[in-house]
Design an enzyme around this catalytic site. Structure first.
Site, PDB file in Angstrom:
ATOM      1  N   ASP A  25       0.348  -1.567   0.051  1.00  0.00           N
ATOM      2  CA  ASP A  25       0.353   0.021  -0.175  1.00  0.00           C
ATOM      3  C   ASP A  25       1.035   1.130   0.016  1.00  0.00           C
ATOM      4  OD1 ASP A  25      -2.735   1.365  -0.257  1.00  0.00           O
ATOM      5  OD2 ASP A  25      -3.158   1.105   2.125  1.00  0.00           O
ATOM      6  N   HIS A  42       2.981   3.068  -8.997  1.00  0.00           N
ATOM      7  CA  HIS A  42       2.050   1.833  -9.372  1.00  0.00           C
ATOM      8  C   HIS A  42       3.643   1.562 -10.327  1.00  0.00           C
ATOM      9  CE1 HIS A  42      -1.095   1.682  -7.906  1.00  0.00           C
ATOM     10  NE2 HIS A  42      -1.755   2.678  -8.088  1.00  0.00           N
ATOM     11  N   LEU A 136      11.882 -20.180  -4.904  1.00  0.00           N
ATOM     12  CA  LEU A 136      10.936 -19.195  -3.509  1.00  0.00           C
ATOM     13  C   LEU A 136       9.169 -19.510  -5.378  1.00  0.00           C
ATOM     14  CD1 LEU A 136       9.204 -16.535  -1.910  1.00  0.00           C
ATOM     15  CD2 LEU A 136      10.589 -15.110  -4.836  1.00  0.00           C
TER      16      LEU A 136
HETATM   17  C1  FPP Z   1      -1.985  -0.403  -3.317  1.00  0.00           C
HETATM   18  O1  FPP Z   1      -1.368   1.653  -3.380  1.00  0.00           O
HETATM   19  C2  FPP Z   1      -1.530  -0.779  -4.234  1.00  0.00           C
HETATM   20  C3  FPP Z   1      -2.681  -1.048  -5.464  1.00  0.00           C
HETATM   21  C4  FPP Z   1      -3.709  -1.271  -5.464  1.00  0.00           C
HETATM   22  C5  FPP Z   1      -1.644  -1.730  -6.628  1.00  0.00           C
HETATM   23  C6  FPP Z   1      -0.148  -2.416  -5.893  1.00  0.00           C
HETATM   24  C7  FPP Z   1       0.296  -3.119  -6.786  1.00  0.00           C
HETATM   25  C8  FPP Z   1       1.641  -3.231  -7.167  1.00  0.00           C
HETATM   26  C9  FPP Z   1       2.888  -2.547  -6.170  1.00  0.00           C
HETATM   27  C10 FPP Z   1       2.376  -3.114  -8.435  1.00  0.00           C
HETATM   28  C11 FPP Z   1       2.236  -4.832  -8.814  1.00  0.00           C
HETATM   29  C12 FPP Z   1       3.341  -5.401  -9.383  1.00  0.00           C
HETATM   30  C13 FPP Z   1       2.766  -5.985 -10.255  1.00  0.00           C
HETATM   31  C14 FPP Z   1       4.177  -7.016 -10.668  1.00  0.00           C
HETATM   32  C15 FPP Z   1       1.578  -6.951 -10.801  1.00  0.00           C
HETATM   33  P1  FPP Z   1      -2.349   2.509  -3.301  1.00  0.00           P
HETATM   34  O2  FPP Z   1      -2.418   2.908  -4.980  1.00  0.00           O
HETATM   35  O3  FPP Z   1      -4.300   2.772  -2.544  1.00  0.00           O
HETATM   36  O4  FPP Z   1      -1.879   4.112  -2.278  1.00  0.00           O
HETATM   37  P2  FPP Z   1      -2.466   5.239  -1.764  1.00  0.00           P
HETATM   38  O5  FPP Z   1      -3.118   4.625  -1.097  1.00  0.00           O
HETATM   39  O6  FPP Z   1      -1.179   5.615  -1.449  1.00  0.00           O
HETATM   40  O7  FPP Z   1      -3.031   6.223  -3.377  1.00  0.00           O
END
Ligand code: FPP
Length: 250
Positions: A25, A42, A136
């Protein structure tokens, strides 16, 4: 496999966790802090998936489960959803050779039916090319929701009951386990959430019953291998009783 089958363990003596689950997150806030569009967060989050996967593989973790897209994330703006759906392909396009070299096995959990074709294709190729790897296991939770998983499992169990394959009195916790995406995986001993939020947000609800929870204010793109190591060493010092007592209390 699951907590109730586990032996009590004394603090201070514990080996590495086999399975670490992470709620990644804070990508959006990371980007906002830098006056960048959310999708840049992201992108940086994906770069960190590489670093943390490398590290987990190097130190001998057996399962790393990453919450990449939840059943609730569809409600985000269309451009953000499209970007998130592109990430598995971008990640695997660049990183699959290294995953193969590191003997990493890629699998997914979640409802693949409603994912775009290009996402399904990229992931299926990685799953296929790494299926015999023994290091892994990198688990991407894609269109995953813990409640959705349980509802699907309950439907399958009800079907078995209604067709006479299963008697109601034979339904046990192991039956439920067999109908989850994670059947064949150990439960996560550690559940980590970054970015200063203190919720499970529908992630591995059944499987995390006895997980040790770890929270950090660090945004996911900045979460480092050193911070992970520090959490693992805290985990190794925690006492896990699974509802029982420590040996010295018996
Ligand atoms: C939450 O942060 C994150 C997500 C909804 C997406 C997580 C995805 C990645 C870290 C990349 C994935 C990588 C692959 C290879 C599939 P948020 O957007 O809710 O952050 P915020 O709370 O600060 O708005």
């Amino acid at each position: 496999m699951f907590g109730w089958k586990k032996q009590k363990q004394s603090a201070g003596t514990r080996a590495l966790p086999e399975h670490i689950a992470i709620i990644m997150d804070g990508n959006g806030r990371y980007a906002k802090q830098r006056n960048r569009p959310r999708v840049n967060g992201h992108y940086e989050g994906m770069q960190n998936v590489k670093r943390i996967t490398r590290h987990a593989s190097d130190i001998g973790i057996k399962y790393l489960t990453l919450y990449a897209f939840s059943t609730e994330n569809w409600s985000r703006p269309k451009n953000e959803v499209s970007y998130l759906m592109k990430l598995p392909g971008d990640f695997l396009g660049a990183f699959l050779p290294e995953l193969i070299e590191k003997n990493v096995k890629v699998v997914t959990i979640g409802n693949g039916d409603s994912l775009p074709g290009h996402t399904v294709k990229a992931v299926a190729e990685a799953v296929e090319k790494t299926r015999d790897n023994t290091g892994l296991t990198l688990v991407f939770a894609l269109n995953y929701g813990g409640r959705d998983e349980l509802v699907r499992g309950i439907r399958e169990i009800a079907e078995e009951v209604s067709t006479g394959k299963l008697a109601i009195e034979d339904i046990s916790q192991a039956t439920v386990d067999r109908h989850l995406y994670t059947t064949h995986m150990p439960e996560p001993e550690m559940m980590i959430r970054t970015s200063g939020e203190y919720r499970l947000s529908n992630f591995l609800l059944w499987q995390s019953s006895y997980s040790e929870l770890f929270f950090t204010d660090t945004f996911w793109p900045e979460f480092t291998a050193d911070e992970l190591d520090e959490m693992i060493s805290q985990y190794q010092k925690r006492s896990r009783r699974f509802g029982g007592l420590d040996e010295e209390e018996v």
